[in-house]
Design a protein around this motif. Structure first.
Motif, PDB file in Angstrom:
ATOM      1  N   ARG A   1      -3.617   5.263  -8.526  1.00  0.00           N
ATOM      2  CA  ARG A   1      -4.216   4.587  -7.368  1.00  0.00           C
ATOM      3  C   ARG A   1      -3.923   5.374  -6.121  1.00  0.00           C
ATOM      4  O   ARG A   1      -3.012   6.213  -6.072  1.00  0.00           O
ATOM      5  CB  ARG A   1      -3.649   3.173  -7.236  1.00  0.00           C
ATOM      6  N   SER A   2      -4.718   5.092  -5.083  1.00  0.00           N
ATOM      7  CA  SER A   2      -4.473   5.667  -3.772  1.00  0.00           C
ATOM      8  C   SER A   2      -3.413   4.845  -3.066  1.00  0.00           C
ATOM      9  O   SER A   2      -3.371   3.615  -3.179  1.00  0.00           O
ATOM     10  CB  SER A   2      -5.758   5.678  -2.939  1.00  0.00           C
ATOM     11  N   CYS A   3      -2.541   5.519  -2.339  1.00  0.00           N
ATOM     12  CA  CYS A   3      -1.466   4.857  -1.606  1.00  0.00           C
ATOM     13  C   CYS A   3      -1.217   5.630  -0.331  1.00  0.00           C
ATOM     14  O   CYS A   3      -1.840   6.682  -0.091  1.00  0.00           O
ATOM     15  CB  CYS A   3      -0.205   4.765  -2.457  1.00  0.00           C
ATOM     16  N   ILE A   4      -0.302   5.149   0.495  1.00  0.00           N
ATOM     17  CA  ILE A   4      -0.036   5.808   1.773  1.00  0.00           C
ATOM     18  C   ILE A   4       1.469   6.044   1.906  1.00  0.00           C
ATOM     19  O   ILE A   4       2.294   5.339   1.314  1.00  0.00           O
ATOM     20  CB  ILE A   4      -0.538   4.971   2.964  1.00  0.00           C
TER      21      ILE A   4
ATOM     22  N   GLN B   1       0.819  -1.219   0.000  1.00  0.00           N
ATOM     23  CA  GLN B   1       0.000   0.000   0.000  1.00  0.00           C
ATOM     24  C   GLN B   1       0.855   1.271   0.000  1.00  0.00           C
ATOM     25  O   GLN B   1       0.302   2.360  -0.159  1.00  0.00           O
ATOM     26  CB  GLN B   1      -0.934   0.000   1.213  1.00  0.00           C
ATOM     27  N   TRP B   2       2.148   1.153   0.203  1.00  0.00           N
ATOM     28  CA  TRP B   2       2.981   2.342   0.257  1.00  0.00           C
ATOM     29  C   TRP B   2       3.138   2.952  -1.134  1.00  0.00           C
ATOM     30  O   TRP B   2       3.183   2.249  -2.156  1.00  0.00           O
ATOM     31  CB  TRP B   2       4.360   2.015   0.812  1.00  0.00           C
ATOM     32  N   CYS B   3       3.261   4.265  -1.157  1.00  0.00           N
ATOM     33  CA  CYS B   3       3.528   4.961  -2.413  1.00  0.00           C
ATOM     34  C   CYS B   3       4.991   4.754  -2.802  1.00  0.00           C
ATOM     35  O   CYS B   3       5.904   5.012  -1.995  1.00  0.00           O
ATOM     36  CB  CYS B   3       3.247   6.464  -2.277  1.00  0.00           C
ATOM     37  N   THR B   4       5.205   4.301  -3.985  1.00  0.00           N
ATOM     38  CA  THR B   4       6.577   4.090  -4.458  1.00  0.00           C
ATOM     39  C   THR B   4       7.144   5.391  -5.023  1.00  0.00           C
ATOM     40  O   THR B   4       6.425   6.364  -5.284  1.00  0.00           O
ATOM     41  CB  THR B   4       6.616   2.997  -5.524  1.00  0.00           C
ATOM     42  N   GLY B   5       8.478   5.366  -5.269  1.00  0.00           N
ATOM     43  CA  GLY B   5       9.128   6.546  -5.816  1.00  0.00           C
ATOM     44  C   GLY B   5       8.681   6.870  -7.223  1.00  0.00           C
ATOM     45  O   GLY B   5       8.744   8.040  -7.641  1.00  0.00           O
ATOM     46  N   GLU B   6       8.201   5.854  -7.975  1.00  0.00           N
ATOM     47  CA  GLU B   6       7.704   6.107  -9.325  1.00  0.00           C
ATOM     48  C   GLU B   6       6.306   6.711  -9.344  1.00  0.00           C
ATOM     49  O   GLU B   6       5.867   7.232 -10.377  1.00  0.00           O
ATOM     50  CB  GLU B   6       7.702   4.804 -10.130  1.00  0.00           C
TER      51      GLU B   6
ATOM     52  N   THR C   1       5.774  15.135  14.066  1.00  0.00           N
ATOM     53  CA  THR C   1       4.327  14.865  14.108  1.00  0.00           C
ATOM     54  C   THR C   1       4.076  13.475  14.670  1.00  0.00           C
ATOM     55  O   THR C   1       4.974  12.622  14.647  1.00  0.00           O
ATOM     56  CB  THR C   1       3.726  14.968  12.703  1.00  0.00           C
ATOM     57  N   PRO C   2       2.874  13.203  15.187  1.00  0.00           N
ATOM     58  CA  PRO C   2       2.578  11.876  15.731  1.00  0.00           C
ATOM     59  C   PRO C   2       2.667  10.812  14.629  1.00  0.00           C
ATOM     60  O   PRO C   2       2.506  11.084  13.442  1.00  0.00           O
ATOM     61  CB  PRO C   2       1.157  12.006  16.258  1.00  0.00           C
ATOM     62  N   ALA C   3       2.938   9.594  15.087  1.00  0.00           N
ATOM     63  CA  ALA C   3       3.062   8.496  14.139  1.00  0.00           C
ATOM     64  C   ALA C   3       1.711   8.147  13.561  1.00  0.00           C
ATOM     65  O   ALA C   3       0.667   8.291  14.204  1.00  0.00           O
ATOM     66  CB  ALA C   3       3.684   7.285  14.839  1.00  0.00           C
ATOM     67  N   GLY C   4       1.741   7.679  12.316  1.00  0.00           N
ATOM     68  CA  GLY C   4       0.509   7.259  11.672  1.00  0.00           C
ATOM     69  C   GLY C   4       0.623   7.375  10.170  1.00  0.00           C
ATOM     70  O   GLY C   4       1.316   8.263   9.662  1.00  0.00           O
ATOM     71  N   PRO C   5      -0.034   6.485   9.429  1.00  0.00           N
ATOM     72  CA  PRO C   5       0.024   6.552   7.969  1.00  0.00           C
ATOM     73  C   PRO C   5      -0.743   7.758   7.438  1.00  0.00           C
ATOM     74  O   PRO C   5      -1.707   8.225   8.051  1.00  0.00           O
ATOM     75  CB  PRO C   5      -0.603   5.235   7.532  1.00  0.00           C
ATOM     76  N   VAL C   6      -0.286   8.251   6.292  1.00  0.00           N
ATOM     77  CA  VAL C   6      -0.940   9.374   5.626  1.00  0.00           C
ATOM     78  C   VAL C   6      -1.443   8.882   4.280  1.00  0.00           C
ATOM     79  O   VAL C   6      -0.641   8.599   3.382  1.00  0.00           O
ATOM     80  CB  VAL C   6       0.028  10.553   5.441  1.00  0.00           C
ATOM     81  N   PRO C   7      -2.764   8.734   4.110  1.00  0.00           N
ATOM     82  CA  PRO C   7      -3.284   8.282   2.813  1.00  0.00           C
ATOM     83  C   PRO C   7      -3.212   9.401   1.776  1.00  0.00           C
ATOM     84  O   PRO C   7      -3.468  10.572   2.079  1.00  0.00           O
ATOM     85  CB  PRO C   7      -4.727   7.904   3.130  1.00  0.00           C
ATOM     86  N   LEU C   8      -2.845   9.013   0.561  1.00  0.00           N
ATOM     87  CA  LEU C   8      -2.734   9.982  -0.533  1.00  0.00           C
ATOM     88  C   LEU C   8      -3.532   9.448  -1.721  1.00  0.00           C
ATOM     89  O   LEU C   8      -3.204   8.401  -2.298  1.00  0.00           O
ATOM     90  CB  LEU C   8      -1.267  10.184  -0.949  1.00  0.00           C
ATOM     91  N   GLY C   9      -4.573  10.191  -2.055  1.00  0.00           N
ATOM     92  CA  GLY C   9      -5.281   9.897  -3.286  1.00  0.00           C
ATOM     93  C   GLY C   9      -4.549  10.531  -4.450  1.00  0.00           C
ATOM     94  O   GLY C   9      -3.599  11.311  -4.276  1.00  0.00           O
ATOM     95  N   PRO C  10      -4.948  10.238  -5.650  1.00  0.00           N
ATOM     96  CA  PRO C  10      -4.306  10.880  -6.810  1.00  0.00           C
ATOM     97  C   PRO C  10      -4.373  12.402  -6.696  1.00  0.00           C
ATOM     98  O   PRO C  10      -5.449  12.984  -6.515  1.00  0.00           O
ATOM     99  CB  PRO C  10      -5.107  10.362  -7.993  1.00  0.00           C
TER     100      PRO C  10
ATOM    101  N   ARG D   1      10.884  22.533   3.849  1.00  0.00           N
ATOM    102  CA  ARG D   1       9.848  21.512   3.790  1.00  0.00           C
ATOM    103  C   ARG D   1       9.969  20.741   2.488  1.00  0.00           C
ATOM    104  O   ARG D   1      10.184  21.331   1.417  1.00  0.00           O
ATOM    105  CB  ARG D   1       8.460  22.158   3.867  1.00  0.00           C
ATOM    106  N   ILE D   2       9.899  19.409   2.581  1.00  0.00           N
ATOM    107  CA  ILE D   2       9.879  18.562   1.399  1.00  0.00           C
ATOM    108  C   ILE D   2       8.478  17.968   1.275  1.00  0.00           C
ATOM    109  O   ILE D   2       7.832  17.620   2.273  1.00  0.00           O
ATOM    110  CB  ILE D   2      10.941  17.449   1.471  1.00  0.00           C
ATOM    111  N   THR D   3       7.994  17.877   0.063  1.00  0.00           N
ATOM    112  CA  THR D   3       6.659  17.341  -0.193  1.00  0.00           C
ATOM    113  C   THR D   3       6.740  16.285  -1.283  1.00  0.00           C
ATOM    114  O   THR D   3       7.620  16.307  -2.142  1.00  0.00           O
ATOM    115  CB  THR D   3       5.687  18.445  -0.645  1.00  0.00           C
ATOM    116  N   VAL D   4       5.792  15.348  -1.207  1.00  0.00           N
ATOM    117  CA  VAL D   4       5.612  14.359  -2.276  1.00  0.00           C
ATOM    118  C   VAL D   4       4.136  14.410  -2.677  1.00  0.00           C
ATOM    119  O   VAL D   4       3.239  14.504  -1.836  1.00  0.00           O
ATOM    120  CB  VAL D   4       6.013  12.946  -1.826  1.00  0.00           C
TER     121      VAL D   4
END
Length: 393
Positions: free
Chosen positions: A286-289, A253-258, A321-330, A277-280
């Motif tokens: 697809r949605s990934c985290i 489910q993780w977002c890959t570098g590609e 920031t607190p631990a936890g996955p961050v979901p990313l939609g397209p 600040r760095i952003t991705v």
């Protein structure tokens, strides 16, 4: 033959001096110069004690081919002629053959120095004008020392023959009274001065050497083999690995570098502290985290990997920031803060490229970043969090 023997006898000792000088000097040149034979490192110093290098390798660079042989012979003739000037006087009035031997040996030493001095003068003229006047001594001094040492090591051979020759006159304890003068036939003008003809021979050999050495001197490049320059290869630059090492397998489910695009913004600074600040952004279908901490690497402005450690956590400029996955939609983005203390001053190697990946083990993306951080050093990075619009106070 009987009539010619008295005429040839005075030439015997100078001929021996010239022959020994040529043989031993040539042997020393072959044994002690890079252009000659290659001896074992242990044998080379021992050979130098026996065969003085009266013909240094520097002379070979100035004279090539027959010129080297011609100058060698002329130097030997000059030494032999000067020995012929001195040797007759060494045996006159000697109390013993031992005294005559030592006197003749000293004469050969002086003659060898004279021949080396003429050779040094020709070498100086061949290289005239010198780049600096002090370089004259670097050419003359070794030849004079080698000539004197040659006379000490090898001069005993002609000296021994001179001491044993019939012409040596020993002074008796009670010398008889000289006979009364009587009418004698007129002698040759040079018979009373036996040193005159050898002196003229020395002058002739010296002048010939001094004149021919500059004429026979050649450009070393004429005899050098043409060297084909090898093509210059581009320097190999060892940058950071495009994929960082990982100790755990990735979650599907993780977002890959590609699947993401990285960026850096939000630059800030205060009293030596720095932050950005760095952003991705999810650019996939697809949605990934993204979870935990980014994977970071650093290269300097020349493209070389840098020894900088990314420490997980906050800093003076950032807050974790607190631990936890961050979901990313397209089209969604996540961010993480980086903080460091400026350590790279003017002219020092510094970070020129920041490599970012969502997690270790996937493709890193290169970001141009002028970060005033040198190696070895460290930089803090926070966990991934949902990206929020930047606010400038």
């Amino acid at each position: 033959m009987g009539k010619s023997a008295p005429l040839l006898r005075p030439l015997l000792l100078p001929a021996i001096v010239a022959a020994v000088w040529i043989m031993t000097a040539t042997a020393g040149h072959l044994l002690m110069t890079p252009a000659g034979l290659r001896l074992h490192p242990v044998a080379s110093p021992m050979a130098a004690l026996v065969f003085p290098n009266a013909l240094p390798d520097h002379l070979r660079h100035v004279l090539e081919g027959p010129g080297f042989a011609v100058v060698t012979v002329l130097a030997a003739l000059a030494a032999a002629a000067f020995a012929a000037v001195l040797l007759p006087a060494a045996g006159k009035g000697a109390g013993s053959r031992g005294t005559a031997f030592l006197a003749a040996w000293a004469c050969v030493v002086v003659a060898s120095v004279a021949g080396s001095a003429v050779l040094a003068g020709g070498l100086v003229l061949a290289e005239w004008p010198p780049a600096r006047k002090i370089y004259i001594f670097s050419s003359v001094t070794p030849l004079l020392v080698s000539g004197a040492y040659w006379g000490v090591i090898w001069g005993w051979i002609p000296a021994l023959l001179a001491a044993r020759s019939p012409g040596v006159q020993r002074t008796p304890p009670n010398p008889p009274a000289p006979p009364a003068p009587s009418a004698q036939p007129r002698r040759d003008a040079g018979s009373g001065r036996p040193w005159l003809r050898p002196l003229w021979a020395f002058a002739g050999a010296s002048v010939a050497l001094l004149l021919l050495t500059p004429v026979l001197a050649t450009d070393p490049d004429v005899y050098a083999e043409p060297v084909t320059p090898e093509p210059t290869q581009e320097p190999v630059v060892y940058g950071a690995d495009p994929v960082g090492p990982s100790l755990t397998p990735p979650d599907p489910q993780w977002c890959t570098g590609e699947e993401v695009t990285a960026d850096i913004d939000g630059w800030d600074a205060a009293t030596g502290h720095r932050g950005a600040r760095i952003t991705v952004t999810n650019t996939g279908d697809r949605s990934c985290i993204v979870d935990n901490y980014p994977d970071l690497a650093f290269e300097n402005t020349g493209g070389w990997v840098m020894d900088i450690t990314a420490v997980h956590g906050g800093s003076f400029m950032t807050e974790d920031t607190p631990a936890g996955p961050v979901p990313l939609g397209p089209g969604d983005s996540a961010s993480a803060g980086i903080g460091w203390n400026g350590t790279a001053g003017a002219g020092m190697t510094r970070v020129g490229t920041l490599l970012v990946a969502p997690f270790a083990g996937t493709l890193r993306q290169k970001l141009e970043a002028d970060i005033d951080l040198t190696e070895p050093g460290f930089l803090t990075v926070t966990r991934w969090a949902p990206a929020e619009p930047l606010s400038y106070n």
